[in-house]
Design a protein around this motif. Structure first.
Motif, PDB file in Angstrom:
ATOM      1  N   THR A  13      38.672  18.134 -12.314  1.00 36.33           N
ATOM      2  CA  THR A  13      39.184  17.329 -13.418  1.00 36.33           C
ATOM      3  C   THR A  13      39.321  15.889 -12.926  1.00 36.33           C
ATOM      4  O   THR A  13      39.022  15.599 -11.765  1.00 36.33           O
ATOM      5  CB  THR A  13      40.515  17.894 -13.951  1.00 36.33           C
ATOM      6  OG1 THR A  13      40.861  17.206 -15.142  1.00 36.33           O
ATOM      7  CG2 THR A  13      41.645  17.809 -12.940  1.00 36.33           C
ATOM      8  N   ASN A  14      39.748  15.005 -13.804  1.00 36.82           N
ATOM      9  CA  ASN A  14      39.891  13.600 -13.432  1.00 36.82           C
ATOM     10  C   ASN A  14      40.831  12.921 -14.410  1.00 36.82           C
ATOM     11  O   ASN A  14      40.719  13.167 -15.613  1.00 36.82           O
ATOM     12  CB  ASN A  14      38.528  12.894 -13.543  1.00 36.82           C
ATOM     13  CG  ASN A  14      38.016  12.466 -12.189  1.00 36.82           C
ATOM     14  OD1 ASN A  14      38.795  12.054 -11.340  1.00 36.82           O
ATOM     15  ND2 ASN A  14      36.723  12.565 -11.997  1.00 36.82           N
ATOM     16  N   PHE A 112      38.283  22.027 -22.840  1.00 33.25           N
ATOM     17  CA  PHE A 112      37.258  21.108 -22.359  1.00 33.25           C
ATOM     18  C   PHE A 112      36.767  21.472 -20.969  1.00 33.25           C
ATOM     19  O   PHE A 112      37.566  21.716 -20.057  1.00 33.25           O
ATOM     20  CB  PHE A 112      37.789  19.662 -22.386  1.00 33.25           C
ATOM     21  CG  PHE A 112      36.990  18.822 -23.359  1.00 33.25           C
ATOM     22  CD1 PHE A 112      37.136  19.010 -24.714  1.00 33.25           C
ATOM     23  CD2 PHE A 112      36.064  17.889 -22.907  1.00 33.25           C
ATOM     24  CE1 PHE A 112      36.383  18.277 -25.626  1.00 33.25           C
ATOM     25  CE2 PHE A 112      35.294  17.156 -23.799  1.00 33.25           C
ATOM     26  CZ  PHE A 112      35.451  17.343 -25.154  1.00 33.25           C
TER      27      PHE A 112
HETATM   28  C1  SAM Z   1      36.463  22.320 -14.883  1.00 32.03           C
HETATM   29  S1  SAM Z   1      38.141  22.772 -15.141  1.00 32.03           S
HETATM   30  C2  SAM Z   1      38.457  21.761 -16.568  1.00 32.03           C
HETATM   31  C3  SAM Z   1      39.661  20.890 -16.402  1.00 32.03           C
HETATM   32  C4  SAM Z   1      39.985  20.013 -17.596  1.00 32.03           C
HETATM   33  N1  SAM Z   1      40.043  20.734 -18.832  1.00 32.03           N
HETATM   34  C5  SAM Z   1      39.012  18.873 -17.701  1.00 32.03           C
HETATM   35  O1  SAM Z   1      38.165  18.889 -18.593  1.00 32.03           O
HETATM   36  O2  SAM Z   1      39.095  17.948 -16.886  1.00 32.03           O
HETATM   37  C6  SAM Z   1      38.033  24.397 -15.875  1.00 32.03           C
HETATM   38  C7  SAM Z   1      39.294  25.214 -15.748  1.00 32.03           C
HETATM   39  O3  SAM Z   1      39.292  26.229 -16.732  1.00 32.03           O
HETATM   40  C8  SAM Z   1      39.920  27.373 -16.224  1.00 32.03           C
HETATM   41  N2  SAM Z   1      39.493  28.504 -17.021  1.00 32.03           N
HETATM   42  C9  SAM Z   1      38.271  29.098 -17.032  1.00 32.03           C
HETATM   43  N3  SAM Z   1      38.262  30.103 -17.937  1.00 32.03           N
HETATM   44  C10 SAM Z   1      39.484  30.124 -18.496  1.00 32.03           C
HETATM   45  C11 SAM Z   1      40.063  30.949 -19.513  1.00 32.03           C
HETATM   46  N4  SAM Z   1      39.375  31.902 -20.089  1.00 32.03           N
HETATM   47  N5  SAM Z   1      41.330  30.702 -19.851  1.00 32.03           N
HETATM   48  C12 SAM Z   1      42.051  29.721 -19.243  1.00 32.03           C
HETATM   49  N6  SAM Z   1      41.557  28.925 -18.285  1.00 32.03           N
HETATM   50  C13 SAM Z   1      40.271  29.120 -17.921  1.00 32.03           C
HETATM   51  C14 SAM Z   1      39.466  27.413 -14.786  1.00 32.03           C
HETATM   52  O4  SAM Z   1      40.336  28.193 -14.008  1.00 32.03           O
HETATM   53  C15 SAM Z   1      39.447  25.924 -14.424  1.00 32.03           C
HETATM   54  O5  SAM Z   1      40.665  25.563 -13.809  1.00 32.03           O
END
Ligand code: SAM
Length: 261
Positions: A13-14, A112
């Motif tokens: 993330t950022n 997201f």
């Molecule tokens: C790439 S990060 C996105 C962070 C933030 N939303 C952003 O866009 O900067 C994805 C996160 O989604 C979580 N994740 C994946 N599947 C999920 C689910 N079904 N329910 C809740 N969290 C989930 C992962 O553990 C991870 O921490």
């Protein structure tokens, strides 16, 4: 508590990368939140740090209503524990959960850069699970962006399915709207091929941008405005008011946002 639905993925993330979608939510889902008896928003999958959840709450509290409640949901328990120090109940809390939304009934869900890491066949069931858990008039905003949030796109869905697709870009660094194809939501990214509606939409926007090159002397906002106007003139159901176009957004309703997997 229901068992969290989904799988832990990379937590990248950022700070500030989700500003475009947050501002769009404030404009397009603002009335929904203002009229809600319980203005509950879920940020699903906030990642390694909860920075974008904190920002979402701050933006909505300022632009929409100060008593907005944002719950950050993460499937990874370590990320839920790590977020605890920045919780600020009742307006900002962090809970373990997945696509089932941990028994919550939110008015708005922002998810997201989550489904991007799943395979395409996982998208439809995830959309269904999330939309079934929404409050009666609730909406899901599901999308993707690049590392710094300069390119972003998202689909708005309700209980009936996809309602619109938005493409958004930092215009001062955009060479062509075709660049947005790299950041389409998972449901659409593999459909950006000739003959598919999302491809035709990006093509129309890129053509409008190219034809509007002479307006670049007045700045990229003027150029984008002309490009979106050209897309609308060509018959695409552009939903945003022209006042929103110069920020670098284009939202289309109907099938452009809806080649449901
Ligand atoms: C790439 S990060 C996105 C962070 C933030 N939303 C952003 O866009 O900067 C994805 C996160 O989604 C979580 N994740 C994946 N599947 C999920 C689910 N079904 N329910 C809740 N969290 C989930 C992962 O553990 C991870 O921490």
């Amino acid at each position: 508590m229901p068992r969290p639905v989904g799988a832990t993925t990379r937590g990248t993330t950022n700070p500030n990368r989700l500003r475009r979608v947050d501002n769009w939510i404030a404009v397009h889902c603002g009335d929904l939140l203002r009229e809600a008896p319980d203005p509950l928003v879920v940020d699903l999958g906030y990642g390694e740090t909860p920075v974008t959840t904190v920002e979402l709450r701050a933006r909505l509290a300022t632009a929409v209503r100060p008593d907005v409640r944002v719950v950050g949901l993460e499937i990874d328990p370590a990320r839920v524990a790590a977020a605890a120090p920045v919780a600020d109940p009742p307006g900002l809390t962090f809970v373990r959960g997945g696509f089932e939304l941990a028994g919550l009934r939110p008015v708005v869900v922002r998810a997201f850069n989550v489904l991007r890491q799943y395979d395409e066949p996982a998208v439809a069931p995830a959309w269904r699970t999330m939309t079934e858990a929404l409050a009666p008039d609730g909406v899901l905003v599901e999308g993707t962006c690049d590392e710094l949030g300069r390119l972003a796109s998202w689909v708005l869905l309700d209980h009936a399915g996809p309602r619109s697709l938005t493409l958004a870009a930092k215009l001062s660094t955009l060479d062509t709207p075709a660049r947005l194809a790299e950041r389409l939501p998972k449901a659409l990214i593999h459909h950006n091929v000739p003959g598919e509606r999302v491809h035709a939409f990006i093509d129309a926007l890129s053509g409008g941008w190219r034809d509007a090159a002479p307006y670049a002397t007045f700045g990229p906002r003027q150029r984008w405005l002309r490009a979106v106007a050209a897309v609308r003139e060509a018959g695409w159901p552009v939903l945003d008011r022209p006042a929103r176009w110069p920020v670098g957004e284009g939202t289309v309703g109907g099938a452009a946002g809806a080649p449901a997997p």
